[in-house]
Design a protein around this motif. Structure first.
Motif, PDB file in Angstrom:
ATOM      1  N   ALA A  31       0.806  -1.046  -0.008  1.00 17.40           N
ATOM      2  CA  ALA A  31      -0.145   0.012   0.108  1.00 17.40           C
ATOM      3  C   ALA A  31       0.806   1.080  -0.137  1.00 17.40           C
ATOM      4  O   ALA A  31       0.434   2.175  -0.630  1.00 17.40           O
ATOM      5  CB  ALA A  31      -1.082   0.013   1.223  1.00 17.40           C
ATOM      6  N   PHE A  32       2.026   1.199   0.873  1.00 21.63           N
ATOM      7  CA  PHE A  32       2.792   2.292   0.913  1.00 21.63           C
ATOM      8  C   PHE A  32       3.567   2.558  -0.623  1.00 21.63           C
ATOM      9  O   PHE A  32       3.461   3.533  -0.954  1.00 21.63           O
ATOM     10  CB  PHE A  32       3.835   2.023   2.011  1.00 21.63           C
ATOM     11  N   ASP A  33       3.982   1.294  -1.218  1.00 21.89           N
ATOM     12  CA  ASP A  33       4.711   1.648  -2.498  1.00 21.89           C
ATOM     13  C   ASP A  33       3.622   1.978  -3.523  1.00 21.89           C
ATOM     14  O   ASP A  33       4.093   2.855  -4.152  1.00 21.89           O
ATOM     15  CB  ASP A  33       5.150   0.294  -3.020  1.00 21.89           C
ATOM     16  N   ALA A  34       2.415   1.730  -3.422  1.00 16.56           N
ATOM     17  CA  ALA A  34       1.185   2.117  -4.263  1.00 16.56           C
ATOM     18  C   ALA A  34       1.159   3.551  -4.158  1.00 16.56           C
ATOM     19  O   ALA A  34       0.896   4.381  -5.322  1.00 16.56           O
ATOM     20  CB  ALA A  34       0.040   1.322  -4.098  1.00 16.56           C
TER      21      ALA A  34
ATOM     22  N   GLY B 294      -5.503  -2.015  10.092  1.00 11.68           N
ATOM     23  CA  GLY B 294      -4.945  -1.019  10.954  1.00 11.68           C
ATOM     24  C   GLY B 294      -3.697  -0.439  10.637  1.00 11.68           C
ATOM     25  O   GLY B 294      -3.327   0.810  10.399  1.00 11.68           O
ATOM     26  N   LYS B 295      -2.719  -1.545  10.141  1.00 10.07           N
ATOM     27  CA  LYS B 295      -1.383  -1.154   9.784  1.00 10.07           C
ATOM     28  C   LYS B 295      -1.393  -0.662   8.341  1.00 10.07           C
ATOM     29  O   LYS B 295      -0.641   0.328   8.179  1.00 10.07           O
ATOM     30  CB  LYS B 295      -0.721  -2.348   9.962  1.00 10.07           C
ATOM     31  N   VAL B 296      -2.085  -1.007   7.636  1.00  8.76           N
ATOM     32  CA  VAL B 296      -2.206  -0.596   6.278  1.00  8.76           C
ATOM     33  C   VAL B 296      -2.644   1.056   6.231  1.00  8.76           C
ATOM     34  O   VAL B 296      -1.901   1.782   5.662  1.00  8.76           O
ATOM     35  CB  VAL B 296      -3.070  -1.315   5.319  1.00  8.76           C
ATOM     36  N   LYS B 297      -3.497   1.207   7.221  1.00  8.96           N
ATOM     37  CA  LYS B 297      -3.964   2.640   7.366  1.00  8.96           C
ATOM     38  C   LYS B 297      -2.950   3.662   7.880  1.00  8.96           C
ATOM     39  O   LYS B 297      -2.727   4.531   7.109  1.00  8.96           O
ATOM     40  CB  LYS B 297      -5.259   2.741   8.121  1.00  8.96           C
ATOM     41  N   ARG B 298      -2.356   3.150   8.852  1.00  8.41           N
ATOM     42  CA  ARG B 298      -1.274   3.814   9.563  1.00  8.41           C
ATOM     43  C   ARG B 298      -0.048   4.099   8.546  1.00  8.41           C
ATOM     44  O   ARG B 298       0.496   5.358   8.419  1.00  8.41           O
ATOM     45  CB  ARG B 298      -0.578   3.208  10.680  1.00  8.41           C
ATOM     46  N   VAL B 299       0.224   3.037   7.755  1.00 12.62           N
ATOM     47  CA  VAL B 299       1.478   3.226   6.829  1.00 12.62           C
ATOM     48  C   VAL B 299       1.285   4.221   5.748  1.00 12.62           C
ATOM     49  O   VAL B 299       1.766   4.915   5.377  1.00 12.62           O
ATOM     50  CB  VAL B 299       1.792   1.762   6.410  1.00 12.62           C
ATOM     51  N   ILE B 300      -0.053   3.869   5.289  1.00  8.68           N
ATOM     52  CA  ILE B 300      -0.491   5.008   4.219  1.00  8.68           C
ATOM     53  C   ILE B 300      -0.255   6.453   4.765  1.00  8.68           C
ATOM     54  O   ILE B 300       0.079   7.434   3.911  1.00  8.68           O
ATOM     55  CB  ILE B 300      -1.956   4.558   3.555  1.00  8.68           C
ATOM     56  N   GLU B 301      -0.832   6.605   5.931  1.00  6.83           N
ATOM     57  CA  GLU B 301      -1.007   7.667   6.428  1.00  6.83           C
ATOM     58  C   GLU B 301       0.307   8.562   6.691  1.00  6.83           C
ATOM     59  O   GLU B 301       0.548   9.709   7.165  1.00  6.83           O
ATOM     60  CB  GLU B 301      -1.920   7.857   7.683  1.00  6.83           C
ATOM     61  N   LYS B 302       1.404   7.735   6.685  1.00  7.07           N
ATOM     62  CA  LYS B 302       2.945   8.326   6.877  1.00  7.07           C
ATOM     63  C   LYS B 302       2.905   9.010   5.582  1.00  7.07           C
ATOM     64  O   LYS B 302       4.083  10.012   5.586  1.00  7.07           O
ATOM     65  CB  LYS B 302       3.937   7.377   6.865  1.00  7.07           C
ATOM     66  N   GLN B 303       2.286   8.986   4.429  1.00  8.33           N
ATOM     67  CA  GLN B 303       2.398   9.849   3.214  1.00  8.33           C
ATOM     68  C   GLN B 303       1.340  10.653   2.960  1.00  8.33           C
ATOM     69  O   GLN B 303       1.510  11.705   2.298  1.00  8.33           O
ATOM     70  CB  GLN B 303       2.724   9.012   2.103  1.00  8.33           C
ATOM     71  N   SER B 304       0.187  10.167   3.275  1.00  5.00           N
ATOM     72  CA  SER B 304      -1.034  10.839   2.634  1.00  5.00           C
ATOM     73  C   SER B 304      -2.234  10.453   3.620  1.00  5.00           C
ATOM     74  O   SER B 304      -2.175   9.338   4.071  1.00  5.00           O
ATOM     75  CB  SER B 304      -1.152  10.375   1.337  1.00  5.00           C
ATOM     76  N   PRO B 305      -3.119  11.471   3.676  1.00  4.26           N
ATOM     77  CA  PRO B 305      -4.415  11.056   4.345  1.00  4.26           C
ATOM     78  C   PRO B 305      -5.243  10.258   3.371  1.00  4.26           C
ATOM     79  O   PRO B 305      -4.891   9.912   2.106  1.00  4.26           O
ATOM     80  CB  PRO B 305      -5.084  12.266   4.540  1.00  4.26           C
ATOM     81  N   LEU B 306      -5.921   9.335   3.983  1.00  2.00           N
ATOM     82  CA  LEU B 306      -6.861   8.455   3.192  1.00  2.00           C
ATOM     83  C   LEU B 306      -8.177   9.405   2.789  1.00  2.00           C
ATOM     84  O   LEU B 306      -8.953   9.732   3.803  1.00  2.00           O
ATOM     85  CB  LEU B 306      -7.430   7.165   3.876  1.00  2.00           C
ATOM     86  N   ASP B 307      -8.298   9.522   1.355  1.00  4.33           N
ATOM     87  CA  ASP B 307      -9.282  10.459   1.158  1.00  4.33           C
ATOM     88  C   ASP B 307     -10.615   9.703   1.159  1.00  4.33           C
ATOM     89  O   ASP B 307     -11.734  10.400   1.270  1.00  4.33           O
ATOM     90  CB  ASP B 307      -9.131  11.174  -0.190  1.00  4.33           C
ATOM     91  N   GLU B 308     -10.665   8.462   0.665  1.00  2.00           N
ATOM     92  CA  GLU B 308     -11.954   7.731   0.654  1.00  2.00           C
ATOM     93  C   GLU B 308     -11.597   6.246   1.089  1.00  2.00           C
ATOM     94  O   GLU B 308     -10.544   5.686   0.751  1.00  2.00           O
ATOM     95  CB  GLU B 308     -12.334   7.725  -0.788  1.00  2.00           C
ATOM     96  N   VAL B 309     -12.412   5.633   1.991  1.00  2.00           N
ATOM     97  CA  VAL B 309     -12.547   4.315   2.467  1.00  2.00           C
ATOM     98  C   VAL B 309     -13.646   3.738   1.932  1.00  2.00           C
ATOM     99  O   VAL B 309     -14.775   3.758   2.669  1.00  2.00           O
ATOM    100  CB  VAL B 309     -12.104   3.930   3.941  1.00  2.00           C
ATOM    101  N   LEU B 310     -13.782   2.633   0.980  1.00  2.00           N
ATOM    102  CA  LEU B 310     -14.941   2.321   0.568  1.00  2.00           C
ATOM    103  C   LEU B 310     -15.214   0.716   1.156  1.00  2.00           C
ATOM    104  O   LEU B 310     -14.198   0.223   0.666  1.00  2.00           O
ATOM    105  CB  LEU B 310     -14.967   2.152  -1.129  1.00  2.00           C
TER     106      LEU B 310
END
Ligand code: GDP
Length: 301
Positions: free
Chosen positions: A173-176, A207-223
């Motif tokens: 997810a981080f790489d994406a 939870g980890k996917v979310k936290r790790v993405i948030e190191k770069q960017s907020p999650l704009d949409e969680v569907l």
């Protein structure tokens, strides 16, 4: 749209025809009202919404005296539309925000149609001239990344994945998100795994996917992808996901195969977020924005 509406309408005739036949019968006794309630519950509207709807209809009938079918249809349309709540924001965050790609994470139990939904949504967004990147963070299911990549190739967008089965989904997810930023994409769509049999594991992983993405960017949409045919079980699953990651919208899949359209109302009430998209088949074009008025019309046609 016409085609989708026809299909939806066919799938929901149980609710519409059954109800109208019952309600326009005139002097409804208690038994008849129970039949009305049963019809609504069978359509998965849920106890709360069913009670509200029946109370409103009873009051209207009492005030109005006998009503013909057209009048009852009008009432039903109004009441159902109120329940579906057209005032909710059903737009999808898919444009660059503050110089970075929008991040859409798609979650849900395996088999609900997550990967298919990501593919179909990519197609919709590409048709809107968006630069899309896919992220295959469902590293648990062996074929998931291949399946997503096939969608990517079909739609003409890159898929960021790991070649290693069982790789860390958060790392992918981080790489994406990173890759999408480098490509200056408009939006990155991230597919995730959903093994609900292990609730704690899922919590940890998402939870980890979310936290790790948030190191770069907020999650704009969680569907959250939810299979309309799973009824009340689906609602419980939905709650778990909502607790773990926080949901901004629901995609209700497989509405083509069920008369349980009432689940739209039930799930929105339970989670307090709107149904934004509906899946009406397995084909690439079978994803539609959820249109409250069209939906209600299809139900009661
Ligand atoms: P995932 O495990 O959640 O990623 O699920 P998949 O995307 O692999 O989908 C599981 C199955 O459901 C596939 O056979 C899809 O074609 C099918 N599917 C997905 N969405 C819909 C839909 O809206 N209607 C129907 N009838 N089938 C769907």
């Amino acid at each position: 749209l016409q085609r989708l509406r026809a299909r939806l309408s066919r799938s929901n005739t149980a609710l519409g025809k059954g109800l109208l036949a019952l309600l326009s019968r005139g002097d409804l006794d208690e038994e008849a009202w129970e039949d009305v309630e049963d019809t609504l519950l069978t359509a998965d509207l849920g106890v709360e919404a069913t009670t509200e709807l029946v109370d409103s209809l009873r009051t209207r009938l009492k005030v109005h005296g006998n009503a013909d079918e057209a009048t009852v249809r009008g009432w039903l349309r109004e009441e159902l539309l109120t329940l579906v709540d057209p005032s909710m924001d059903r737009s999808i965050a898919s444009s660059r925000v503050e110089g970075r790609p929008a991040v859409i994470v798609v979650v849900g139990v395996n088999g609900t149609g997550k990967t298919t939904t990501v593919g179909k949504l990519a197609r919709v967004l590409v048709a809107e001239d968006k630069d899309v990147v896919l992220g295959a963070a469902d590293t648990f299911r062996a074929a998931a990344a291949d399946q997503l990549q096939t969608w990517g190739e079909r739609v003409g967008v890159p898929t960021i994945r790991s070649d290693r089965e069982g790789a860390d989904p958060a790392a992918v997810a981080f790489d994406a998100v990173k890759g999408a930023a480098e490509l200056e994409a408009d939006v990155v769509l991230i597919d995730t795994a959903g093994r609900l049999h292990n609730k704690v594991g899922l919590m940890d992983e998402l939870g980890k996917v979310k936290r790790v993405i948030e190191k770069q960017s907020p999650l704009d949409e969680v569907l959250l992808v939810l299979d309309a045919t799973t009824g009340q079980n689906g609602l419980r699953q939905a709650e778990v996901f909502s607790e773990v990651v926080g949901i901004t919208g629901i995609v209700l899949t497989k509405l083509d195969g069920t008369a349980k359209g009432g689940i739209v109302v039930a799930v929105q009430r339970r989670l307090g977020v709107p149904v934004k998209l509906i899946g009406l088949g397995e084909g690439p074009d079978d994803l539609a924005p959820f249109d409250p008025a069209g939906f209600v019309d299809a139900i009661i046609e």
